[in-house]
Design a protein around this motif. Structure first.
Motif, mmCIF file in Angstrom:
data_model
loop_
_atom_site.group_PDB
_atom_site.id
_atom_site.type_symbol
_atom_site.label_atom_id
_atom_site.label_comp_id
_atom_site.label_asym_id
_atom_site.label_seq_id
_atom_site.Cartn_x
_atom_site.Cartn_y
_atom_site.Cartn_z
ATOM 1 N N SER A 1 -3.138 -3.607 -5.158
ATOM 2 C CA SER A 1 -3.931 -2.384 -4.999
ATOM 3 C C SER A 1 -3.627 -1.761 -3.653
ATOM 4 O O SER A 1 -3.203 -2.450 -2.720
ATOM 5 C CB SER A 1 -5.432 -2.681 -5.108
ATOM 6 O OG SER A 1 -5.860 -3.528 -4.049
ATOM 7 N N LEU A 2 -3.847 -0.466 -3.548
ATOM 8 C CA LEU A 2 -3.643 0.242 -2.284
ATOM 9 C C LEU A 2 -4.962 0.846 -1.836
ATOM 10 O O LEU A 2 -5.616 1.575 -2.587
ATOM 11 C CB LEU A 2 -2.598 1.352 -2.432
ATOM 12 C CG LEU A 2 -1.143 0.882 -2.367
ATOM 13 C CD1 LEU A 2 -0.685 0.435 -3.744
ATOM 14 C CD2 LEU A 2 -0.233 1.973 -1.853
ATOM 15 N N LYS A 3 -5.338 0.509 -0.608
ATOM 16 C CA LYS A 3 -6.526 1.099 -0.005
ATOM 17 C C LYS A 3 -6.059 2.302 0.809
ATOM 18 O O LYS A 3 -5.313 2.156 1.773
ATOM 19 C CB LYS A 3 -7.241 0.087 0.895
ATOM 20 C CG LYS A 3 -8.607 0.553 1.389
ATOM 21 C CD LYS A 3 -9.316 -0.584 2.097
ATOM 22 C CE LYS A 3 -10.753 -0.209 2.457
ATOM 23 N NZ LYS A 3 -11.463 -1.329 3.123
ATOM 24 N N ILE A 4 -6.470 3.479 0.378
ATOM 25 C CA ILE A 4 -5.916 4.702 0.938
ATOM 26 C C ILE A 4 -6.993 5.554 1.595
ATOM 27 O O ILE A 4 -8.186 5.282 1.496
ATOM 28 C CB ILE A 4 -5.190 5.527 -0.136
ATOM 29 C CG1 ILE A 4 -6.181 5.974 -1.221
ATOM 30 C CG2 ILE A 4 -4.039 4.727 -0.746
ATOM 31 C CD1 ILE A 4 -5.604 6.971 -2.200
ATOM 32 N N LEU B 1 -4.522 14.891 -2.972
ATOM 33 C CA LEU B 1 -4.932 13.511 -3.202
ATOM 34 C C LEU B 1 -4.795 13.114 -4.664
ATOM 35 O O LEU B 1 -4.313 12.024 -4.977
ATOM 36 C CB LEU B 1 -6.375 13.320 -2.731
ATOM 37 C CG LEU B 1 -6.966 11.926 -2.913
ATOM 38 C CD1 LEU B 1 -6.180 10.892 -2.124
ATOM 39 C CD2 LEU B 1 -8.433 11.913 -2.488
ATOM 40 N N ALA B 2 -5.215 13.975 -5.574
ATOM 41 C CA ALA B 2 -5.159 13.644 -6.996
ATOM 42 C C ALA B 2 -3.727 13.373 -7.439
ATOM 43 O O ALA B 2 -3.447 12.408 -8.170
ATOM 44 C CB ALA B 2 -5.768 14.770 -7.821
ATOM 45 N N VAL C 1 -8.112 1.726 -3.943
ATOM 46 C CA VAL C 1 -9.386 1.537 -3.252
ATOM 47 C C VAL C 1 -9.650 2.789 -2.437
ATOM 48 O O VAL C 1 -8.857 3.166 -1.578
ATOM 49 C CB VAL C 1 -9.343 0.298 -2.329
ATOM 50 C CG1 VAL C 1 -10.709 0.063 -1.688
ATOM 51 C CG2 VAL C 1 -8.894 -0.943 -3.105
ATOM 52 N N MET C 2 -10.778 3.448 -2.710
ATOM 53 C CA MET C 2 -11.126 4.700 -2.038
ATOM 54 C C MET C 2 -12.447 4.530 -1.288
ATOM 55 O O MET C 2 -13.456 4.207 -1.922
ATOM 56 C CB MET C 2 -11.254 5.826 -3.055
ATOM 57 C CG MET C 2 -9.945 6.047 -3.850
ATOM 58 S SD MET C 2 -10.020 7.482 -4.952
ATOM 59 C CE MET C 2 -11.205 6.908 -6.161
ATOM 60 N N PHE D 1 -3.318 0.933 3.904
ATOM 61 C CA PHE D 1 -2.184 1.699 4.400
ATOM 62 C C PHE D 1 -2.582 3.133 4.729
ATOM 63 O O PHE D 1 -3.120 3.837 3.893
ATOM 64 C CB PHE D 1 -1.094 1.701 3.324
ATOM 65 C CG PHE D 1 0.253 2.182 3.797
ATOM 66 C CD1 PHE D 1 0.607 2.151 5.119
ATOM 67 C CD2 PHE D 1 1.184 2.640 2.885
ATOM 68 C CE1 PHE D 1 1.848 2.583 5.554
ATOM 69 C CE2 PHE D 1 2.432 3.077 3.286
ATOM 70 C CZ PHE D 1 2.766 3.042 4.629
ATOM 71 N N PHE D 2 -2.316 3.540 5.975
ATOM 72 C CA PHE D 2 -2.505 4.937 6.333
ATOM 73 C C PHE D 2 -1.649 5.285 7.537
ATOM 74 O O PHE D 2 -1.647 4.555 8.524
ATOM 75 C CB PHE D 2 -3.966 5.260 6.655
ATOM 76 C CG PHE D 2 -4.190 6.703 7.032
ATOM 77 C CD1 PHE D 2 -3.892 7.724 6.144
ATOM 78 C CD2 PHE D 2 -4.680 7.043 8.274
ATOM 79 C CE1 PHE D 2 -4.077 9.052 6.480
ATOM 80 C CE2 PHE D 2 -4.880 8.376 8.627
ATOM 81 C CZ PHE D 2 -4.574 9.382 7.718
ATOM 82 N N VAL D 3 -0.921 6.353 7.406
ATOM 83 C CA VAL D 3 -0.113 6.871 8.511
ATOM 84 C C VAL D 3 -0.776 8.159 8.987
ATOM 85 O O VAL D 3 -0.844 9.140 8.235
ATOM 86 C CB VAL D 3 1.337 7.155 8.071
ATOM 87 C CG1 VAL D 3 2.119 7.744 9.222
ATOM 88 C CG2 VAL D 3 1.997 5.886 7.567
#
Length: 330
Positions: A169-172, A179-180, A195-196, A135-137
């Motif tokens: 899980s979210l892959k960001i 971010l933290a 997931v980074m 997910f990324f906007v």
């Protein structure tokens, strides 16, 4: 012999090597080959929200274009939105689960919390061991605030967690104003893993033909450094699992991510370059390093050099080279 097993999303894995969502994981035969060469789990090639919606809209258009159309058609489309693309994806999950013993993690690439949400429960019914939401906007809307952009992530997570009991899980992306804080909020909102980081399509420019084209598709061997920083910073500050990805091309980079605190790594580019057999090479090299260091288990050194445990915690937050270029000679 050292034990390479680890835990990720509550799943017991034989080693920390997970094959990332890609063309490497889009068929049962490929997944069987990855397992045979030592992969501990696979993330299936993503199904895209845009693909689902386009297919739904196309079928709706075809049906409404016929000379005799009943109002019930629209009810059918709204109540039963399983398109061919979706059925194929669910079949892949079922067939992969029947063919291999390693965990199968489904993947949805999305940009909103709209029509695709129903698919999460279908994925669970098909037998997936977990779900990774990619997910990324891209924040290009000048009228949207930071909070408005980031709230979409929390909304998606909330809606999916309502639908399923399997780990999510979210892959960001690394591109967030804080971010933290965002990862901490996702953790508190129920994310089972982070997931980074995402690797994005990047445009390039052909200066001879004056056209836009595709930039570098595969990651490079030094692209893992930013992930390493954030894995180290967030280890022990969140309770969810952490997967490191992007630019992890060697056993050395895998070991570094584990030392920083990752539970697993996700690989794709190096497997495209070297083939599935390279997984066995990586695991053997990790075995050798652990024996040399006297480690019996991954847990013996996992997170040993995170920011929280490092004797130089400021190193994770240092962003300027300062003295490093002062006497630098090519």
């Amino acid at each position: 012999m050292p034990d390479l097993s680890t835990s990720y999303l509550g799943l017991k894995l034989k080693n920390p090597i997970v094959i990332a969502s890609s063309g490497l994981t889009d068929s049962v035969e490929k997944i069987k080959e990855l397992e045979a060469n030592g992969a501990a789990a696979v993330v299936l090639k993503s199904i895209f929200e845009e693909e689902i919606i386009m297919e739904m809209d196309e079928k709706m258009l075809n049906m409404t274009g016929r000379p005799f159309i009943y109002p019930e058609t629209f009810d059918y489309m709204n109540d039963e939105p399983e398109e061919d693309l979706v059925r194929k994806y669910l079949r892949l999950i079922k067939e992969a689960k029947a063919a291999v013993s390693i965990p199968i993690i489904a993947s949805i690439n999305c940009v909103s919390s709209q029509k695709w949400i129903y698919l999460a429960s279908e994925i669970e019914k098909a037998g997936a061991d977990a779900l990774e939401i990619n997910f990324f906007v891209l924040p290009t809307d000048l009228n949207r605030s930071v909070d408005e952009n980031e709230n979409i992530y929390y909304e998606v997570l909330k809606e999916v967690k309502k639908k399923v009991s399997l780990p999510v899980s979210l892959k960001i992306s690394a591109y967030h104003s804080n971010l933290a804080h965002m990862v901490k909020t996702l953790d508190q909102s129920g994310a089972d893993g982070i997931v980074m980081f995402n690797r994005f399509y990047s445009p390039d420019i052909d200066i001879d033909n004056l056209t836009l084209n595709t930039g570098q598709v595969l990651s490079g061997a030094y692209d893992f450094k930013n992930t390493l920083r954030w894995v180290g910073i967030l280890r022990d500050r969140v309770s969810c699992s952490i997967a490191a990805t992007t630019g992890i091309h060697s056993s050395e980079s895998i070991i570094k991510q584990l030392l920083a605190g990752a539970d697993v790594v996700e690989l794709a580019s190096i497997i495209y370059k070297e083939g599935p057999g390279y997984i066995d090479t990586l695991t053997k090299e990790i075995y050798s390093w652990m024996e040399k260091q006297g480690f019996e288990n991954i847990s013996d050194f996992q997170g040993r050099l995170s920011q929280d445990k490092s004797n130089d915690p400021a190193a994770f937050e240092r962003v300027q080279f300062m003295k490093h270029f002062r006497h630098f000679v090519m």
